[in-house]
Design a protein around this motif. Structure first.
Motif, PDB file in Angstrom:
ATOM      1  N   VAL A  14       0.838  -1.072   0.042  1.00 37.55           N
ATOM      2  CA  VAL A  14       0.005  -0.069   0.045  1.00 37.55           C
ATOM      3  C   VAL A  14       0.876   1.336   0.086  1.00 37.55           C
ATOM      4  O   VAL A  14       1.801   1.187   0.782  1.00 37.55           O
ATOM      5  CB  VAL A  14      -0.906  -0.012   1.298  1.00 37.55           C
ATOM      6  CG1 VAL A  14      -1.599   1.262   1.314  1.00 37.55           C
ATOM      7  CG2 VAL A  14      -1.813  -1.146   1.202  1.00 37.55           C
ATOM      8  N   ILE A  15       0.676   2.108  -0.961  1.00 40.57           N
ATOM      9  CA  ILE A  15       1.147   3.504  -0.909  1.00 40.57           C
ATOM     10  C   ILE A  15       0.081   4.329  -0.516  1.00 40.57           C
ATOM     11  O   ILE A  15      -1.126   4.383  -1.159  1.00 40.57           O
ATOM     12  CB  ILE A  15       1.773   3.837  -2.094  1.00 40.57           C
ATOM     13  CG1 ILE A  15       2.974   3.234  -2.448  1.00 40.57           C
ATOM     14  CG2 ILE A  15       2.103   5.343  -2.258  1.00 40.57           C
ATOM     15  CD1 ILE A  15       3.580   3.422  -3.679  1.00 40.57           C
ATOM     16  N   ALA A  16      -0.044   5.230   0.566  1.00 34.87           N
ATOM     17  CA  ALA A  16      -0.815   6.115   1.095  1.00 34.87           C
ATOM     18  C   ALA A  16      -0.234   7.474   1.258  1.00 34.87           C
ATOM     19  O   ALA A  16       0.645   7.835   1.632  1.00 34.87           O
ATOM     20  CB  ALA A  16      -1.272   5.657   2.336  1.00 34.87           C
ATOM     21  N   ASP A  17      -0.903   8.581   0.378  1.00 33.14           N
ATOM     22  CA  ASP A  17      -0.525   9.882   0.470  1.00 33.14           C
ATOM     23  C   ASP A  17      -1.867  10.734   1.012  1.00 33.14           C
ATOM     24  O   ASP A  17      -2.391  11.464   0.205  1.00 33.14           O
ATOM     25  CB  ASP A  17      -0.214  10.271  -0.739  1.00 33.14           C
ATOM     26  CG  ASP A  17       0.330  11.812  -0.721  1.00 33.14           C
ATOM     27  OD1 ASP A  17       0.510  12.499   0.319  1.00 33.14           O
ATOM     28  OD2 ASP A  17       0.572  12.183  -1.980  1.00 33.14           O
ATOM     29  N   PRO A  18      -2.188  10.623   2.464  1.00 35.83           N
ATOM     30  CA  PRO A  18      -3.401  11.099   2.753  1.00 35.83           C
ATOM     31  C   PRO A  18      -3.201  12.921   2.857  1.00 35.83           C
ATOM     32  O   PRO A  18      -2.239  13.489   2.894  1.00 35.83           O
ATOM     33  CB  PRO A  18      -3.365  10.886   4.451  1.00 35.83           C
ATOM     34  CG  PRO A  18      -2.317   9.774   4.585  1.00 35.83           C
ATOM     35  CD  PRO A  18      -1.274   9.831   3.364  1.00 35.83           C
TER      36      PRO A  18
END
Length: 180
Positions: A14-18
């Protein structure tokens, strides 16, 4: 925002950029505030996302954070079921905003769930993410490129994605914002 996508067996990478919500006390000039570009979420809202339910028992997370939220990143990691292992830094190549220091970097936490195996040699050849700054909040493709090359058969999810990418399940309201 729509419900998170589900997958049988869970996502392994998972890549997450909130969209971290800065306080209402921002002294940024009008037009420079992040809300001009997209809707934001509080740390509590980000942590409450049901990520834990859709990732595999052994998974890798790359969580982009902004410097003011470094001290709160563990809240998100713990809620999502991950533990921090290392950190990458993107040198944006120019000075940007900041209260105590004018930041020219953005951190990305490497975290794992369960006993996700680290490829040998190390997954990332350096802790410095190469790539020039582009449109607001658009990250370099370097992370994706390495994951695609080194972990080609893993089920991959990008949270808060901004553009389509072959082999990745996307979640976000800006997936057509940028062209490839």
């Amino acid at each position: 925002m729509p419900d998170l996508p589900g997958t049988e067996g869970g996502f392994e990478v998972v890549i997450a950029d909130p969209p971290w919500a800065f306080s209402g006390n921002s002294v940024a000039r009008p037009g420079r505030n992040v809300r001009r570009h997209y809707s934001t979420m509080t740390v509590e809202q980000i942590a409450a996302m049901p990520v834990r339910e859709i990732v595999a028992k052994q998974a890798l997370l790359l969580l982009w954070i902004t410097v003011p939220f470094e001290h709160r990143a563990n809240e998100v990691l713990e809620s999502w079921g991950f533990k921090a292992k290392s950190r990458l830094i993107w040198d944006k190549g120019r000075i940007a905003t900041g209260y105590w220091a004018r930041n020219r970097h953005e951190p990305c936490i490497i975290a794992t769930r369960g006993r996700f195996p680290c490829p040998k040699p190390a997954l990332f050849p350096t802790s410095i993410i190469p790539g020039k700054r582009r449109e607001h909040s658009r990250k370099p493709e370097w992370l994706h490129d390495i994951i695609d090359a080194r972990l080609p058969d893993h089920r991959k999810l990008e949270l808060f994605a901004r553009r389509p990418r072959d082999g990745w399940t996307l979640f976000g309201n800006e997936t057509v914002k940028f062209e490839a």
